[in-house]
Design a protein around this motif. Structure first.
Motif, PDB file in Angstrom:
ATOM      1  N   VAL A 325       0.509   0.755 -14.821  1.00  0.00           N
ATOM      2  CA  VAL A 325       0.277   2.174 -15.262  1.00  0.00           C
ATOM      3  C   VAL A 325       1.009   3.097 -14.449  1.00  0.00           C
ATOM      4  CG1 VAL A 325      -1.984   1.417 -16.167  1.00  0.00           C
ATOM      5  CG2 VAL A 325      -1.857   2.095 -13.887  1.00  0.00           C
ATOM      6  N   GLY A 326       2.066   2.980 -13.670  1.00  0.00           N
ATOM      7  CA  GLY A 326       2.594   3.831 -12.943  1.00  0.00           C
ATOM      8  C   GLY A 326       2.003   4.113 -11.731  1.00  0.00           C
ATOM      9  N   ILE A 327       1.354   3.572 -11.196  1.00  0.00           N
ATOM     10  CA  ILE A 327       0.743   3.969  -9.662  1.00  0.00           C
ATOM     11  C   ILE A 327       1.521   2.951  -8.834  1.00  0.00           C
ATOM     12  CG2 ILE A 327      -1.233   3.737  -7.990  1.00  0.00           C
ATOM     13  CD1 ILE A 327      -3.093   4.033 -10.730  1.00  0.00           C
ATOM     14  N   ALA A 328       2.203   3.451  -8.060  1.00  0.00           N
ATOM     15  CA  ALA A 328       2.994   2.770  -6.914  1.00  0.00           C
ATOM     16  C   ALA A 328       2.181   1.993  -5.896  1.00  0.00           C
ATOM     17  CB  ALA A 328       4.061   3.464  -6.330  1.00  0.00           C
ATOM     18  N   ARG A 329       2.254   0.599  -5.770  1.00  0.00           N
ATOM     19  CA  ARG A 329       1.537   0.073  -4.746  1.00  0.00           C
ATOM     20  C   ARG A 329       1.843   0.324  -3.284  1.00  0.00           C
ATOM     21  NH1 ARG A 329      -1.625  -4.648  -5.719  1.00  0.00           N
ATOM     22  NH2 ARG A 329      -0.411  -4.938  -7.610  1.00  0.00           N
ATOM     23  N   ASN A 330       3.315   0.362  -3.164  1.00  0.00           N
ATOM     24  CA  ASN A 330       3.934   0.601  -1.982  1.00  0.00           C
ATOM     25  C   ASN A 330       4.283   2.050  -2.235  1.00  0.00           C
ATOM     26  OD1 ASN A 330       3.882  -2.099  -1.056  1.00  0.00           O
ATOM     27  ND2 ASN A 330       5.550  -2.473  -2.364  1.00  0.00           N
ATOM     28  N   GLN A 331       3.712   2.995  -1.348  1.00  0.00           N
ATOM     29  CA  GLN A 331       4.035   4.379  -1.458  1.00  0.00           C
ATOM     30  C   GLN A 331       5.354   4.738  -0.578  1.00  0.00           C
ATOM     31  OE1 GLN A 331       1.728   7.139  -2.492  1.00  0.00           O
ATOM     32  NE2 GLN A 331       1.213   6.017  -4.091  1.00  0.00           N
ATOM     33  N   ILE A 332       6.571   4.383  -1.312  1.00  0.00           N
ATOM     34  CA  ILE A 332       7.780   4.351  -0.665  1.00  0.00           C
ATOM     35  C   ILE A 332       7.827   5.839   0.026  1.00  0.00           C
ATOM     36  CG2 ILE A 332      10.213   4.312  -0.718  1.00  0.00           C
ATOM     37  CD1 ILE A 332       9.546   1.577  -2.403  1.00  0.00           C
ATOM     38  N   VAL A 333       8.332   6.073   1.064  1.00  0.00           N
ATOM     39  CA  VAL A 333       8.451   7.197   1.567  1.00  0.00           C
ATOM     40  C   VAL A 333       9.801   7.674   1.533  1.00  0.00           C
ATOM     41  CG1 VAL A 333       7.844   9.098   3.211  1.00  0.00           C
ATOM     42  CG2 VAL A 333       6.048   7.403   2.470  1.00  0.00           C
ATOM     43  N   LEU A 334      10.251   8.995   0.929  1.00  0.00           N
ATOM     44  CA  LEU A 334      11.543   9.221   1.245  1.00  0.00           C
ATOM     45  C   LEU A 334      11.660  10.411   2.171  1.00  0.00           C
ATOM     46  CD1 LEU A 334      12.574   9.872  -2.530  1.00  0.00           C
ATOM     47  CD2 LEU A 334      12.992   7.705  -1.072  1.00  0.00           C
ATOM     48  N   GLY A 335      12.829  10.492   2.902  1.00  0.00           N
ATOM     49  CA  GLY A 335      12.925  11.509   3.999  1.00  0.00           C
ATOM     50  C   GLY A 335      14.328  12.468   3.694  1.00  0.00           C
ATOM     51  N   LYS A 336      14.613  13.042   4.688  1.00  0.00           N
ATOM     52  CA  LYS A 336      15.884  14.105   4.479  1.00  0.00           C
ATOM     53  C   LYS A 336      17.178  13.318   4.446  1.00  0.00           C
ATOM     54  CE  LYS A 336      16.794  15.907   9.133  1.00  0.00           C
ATOM     55  NZ  LYS A 336      16.635  17.075  10.031  1.00  0.00           N
ATOM     56  N   HIS A 337      17.114  12.214   4.819  1.00  0.00           N
ATOM     57  CA  HIS A 337      18.508  11.174   4.867  1.00  0.00           C
ATOM     58  C   HIS A 337      18.610  10.489   3.267  1.00  0.00           C
ATOM     59  CE1 HIS A 337      19.519  12.460   8.549  1.00  0.00           C
ATOM     60  NE2 HIS A 337      18.087  11.973   9.306  1.00  0.00           N
ATOM     61  N   SER A 338      17.379  10.790   2.569  1.00  0.00           N
ATOM     62  CA  SER A 338      17.440  10.028   1.361  1.00  0.00           C
ATOM     63  C   SER A 338      18.425  10.765   0.271  1.00  0.00           C
ATOM     64  CB  SER A 338      16.130   9.864   0.492  1.00  0.00           C
ATOM     65  OG  SER A 338      15.280   9.529   1.543  1.00  0.00           O
ATOM     66  N   GLY A 339      19.391   9.816  -0.215  1.00  0.00           N
ATOM     67  CA  GLY A 339      20.117  10.656  -1.227  1.00  0.00           C
ATOM     68  C   GLY A 339      19.710  10.605  -2.596  1.00  0.00           C
TER      69      GLY A 339
END
Ligand code: KIV
Ligand code: ZN
Length: 513
Positions: A325-339
């Motif tokens: 239903v679109g809820i991410a189980r692993n809340q992947i976290v992005l940072g300033k190096h994410s492209g």
């Protein structure tokens, strides 16, 4: 209509922008309505009921704008069974980019006919046929709803539907307007109408249920089991009084229990959570934590025995996955190096389709945020998408703010705003705390004193580096406007949210002047 594997599909008519929006506290501004309509189109909703054009000039404009941009869903406009209403609706739908629908309603219950309409049953029959016939001159796709059908004489509803279908209606709808029906009873009524309405084979039967006794979804599903092929619902179940049947619950009820119902919908379930969050954000109306499908706790396992079970095999306590239903189980976290690639990928995974210019501005805002805040969560991204998807034209732009406060001295707020035409204005005010002081200063500049109906602040994620999300609702002369904003500084998010609401108010008032 059949889906993958030839499972027949139920038509979903979403009325978040009409029945949902007319509920107290659920008002949306025109930009927000367009953002919701676009999201519903992406979600795969078959019919978007965009508004009730005869009810206000604002509704007329919104329906027109929505009809002009939506291509993949039918856009419906509601009208009473009278020519002036049908004219307002057809004019609003005239420039439709896709397929338009005129949706006419007239009450059929004894209490509504006698006390509200002051019409006899024969007059209701005549007006049904006449109004559908009139609407058919302008639009091939006409729907007729028998308001308060669940408290109407079923044989009379059959006669009214026969008249509507005879005049050209392609969908006839059975509303449980006051949420009075019980599932078995409502299912039985649907079956009865299906079997006793002359000409019913030429039209689709629909159900529209309200939740006064908490049975809107159960009644809608009972309607499907008994022959209804269109269900009317709203995101998060918002709507008049206790609300309407919740779209996400209908969709997942059918999908998870396909074995039982043998029906599905066209809805892309992985976008359900995103749609729910968007509606929460634009209306300021939160769903309760234990709300099925989209509530914060819908997939939380607190009890030790449950946690142990899901660790061994998730199916022990989960009948569907949060990802479905679109809820991410692993809340992947992005940072300033994410492209850009990782960012776009994440947007897709959390069900937020953003394209073109909006994608450019969301990505730029993400980079700014990643500079301020080490880690950017899904909730942060969702807030950025929200800011980019429903922009309110800025009558007042924030230039600078400052507050001072303390335990002995009162609070002072200073603000500098730039007006779209007249330029820089500044003001200082005292208040009952820093937020009150700065809101007073804004009021002094804009020369209006809207009432603050709601002020809510929360952390988007845990931890002191979290962004503060503020929701504000202001009211003036009986009308309400929402504003929301996020910032790593809670005073700034409050000021920006208040200004967003003020700008929505200024925009509406200026257009009507
Ligand atoms: O609840 C109701 O009866 C309605 C109709 C206008 C369809 O919303
Ligand atoms: Zn309704």
């Amino acid at each position: 209509m059949t889906g993958n594997g030839n499972i027949p599909l139920i038509t979903i008519l979403d009325t978040t922008l009409r029945d949902g929006e007319q509920a107290p506290g659920c008002g949306m501004n025109p930009q927000e309505k367009v953002a919701v309509a676009r999201r519903l189109e992406k979600l795969g909703v078959d019919v978007i009921e965009a508004g009730f054009p005869a009810s206000s000039p604002g509704d007329r404009e919104s329906v027109k704008t929505i009809a002009g941009v939506i291509k993949d869903s039918v856009v419906a406009a509601l009208c009473r069974a009278r020519e002036a209403d049908i004219d307002a609706a057809r004019e609003a739908l005239a420039g439709a980019a896709g397929s338009p629908r005129l949706h006419i309603f007239l009450a059929t219950s004894p209490i509504h006919m006698e006390y509200k309409l002051k019409m006899t049953p024969e007059q209701v029959l005549e007006q049904t046929a006449a109004s559908v016939r009139y609407a058919k001159k302008f639009c091939d796709d006409v729907q007729f709803s028998a308001e308060d059908a669940s408290r109407s004489d079923p044989d009379f509803v059959c006669r009214v539907f026969a008249a509507a279908i005879g005049a050209g209606a392609r969908t006839v709808n059975v509303p449980d307007t006051v949420g009075y029906a019980m599932p078995d009873e409502f299912g039985g009524r649907i079956r009865y109408i299906l079997e006793h309405t002359p000409g019913m084979e030429k039209a689709r039967l629909a159900a529209h249920c309200h939740d006064d006794l908490g049975l809107a979804v159960a009644n809608s599903l009972a309607a499907i089991q008994n022959g209804a092929r269109q269900i009317e619902c709203t995101v998060n179940g918002i709507g008049e009084r206790a609300g309407n049947a919740a779209l996400e619950e209908i969709v997942m009820g059918l999908r998870v229990r396909k074995d039982f119902f043998g029906f599905d919908t066209r809805v892309d379930a992985a976008r359900l959570y995103g749609a729910s969050r968007l509606v929460t954000q634009v209306t300021g109306v939160k769903v309760q934590p234990n709300k099925a499908i989209v509530g914060d706790n819908a997939f939380a396992h607190e009890a030790g025995i449950h946690q142990h079970g899901v660790q061994t095999n998730r199916a022990t306590y989960e009948i569907m996955t949060p990802e479905s239903v679109g809820i991410a189980r692993n809340q992947i976290v992005l940072g300033k190096h994410s492209g850009r690639h990782a960012f776009e990928e994440r947007l897709r995974e959390i069900g937020l389709g953003v394209e073109g210019d909006a994608l450019e501005s969301v990505f730029a805002a993400f980079k700014d945020l990643a500079d301020k805040k080490k880690l950017v969560s899904d909730r942060d991204i969702e807030a950025l998408v929200m800011d980019a998807s429903a922009p309110v034209p800025e009558t007042w732009k924030l230039d600078h703010w400052a507050v001072s406060t303390g335990s002995t001295l009162g609070a002072t707020g200073a603000i500098r705003l730039v007006h779209r035409e007249s330029g820089l204005r500044k003001e200082v005010s005292l208040g009952d705390g820093p937020i009150d002081a700065i809101f007073q200063a804004i009021n002094a500049i804009i020369g209006k004193e809207p009432e603050l109906e709601l002020y809510e602040i929360g952390a988007i994620t845990g931890g002191s580096a979290s962004q503060g999300e503020t929701m504000v609702k202001i009211a003036l002369a009986g009308r309400v406007w929402n504003g929301r904003a996020v910032s790593t500084d809670i005073v700034e998010s409050s000021v920006r949210a208040y200004l967003a609401a003020v700008n929505a108010m200024e925009w509406d008032l200026a257009r009507e002047a």
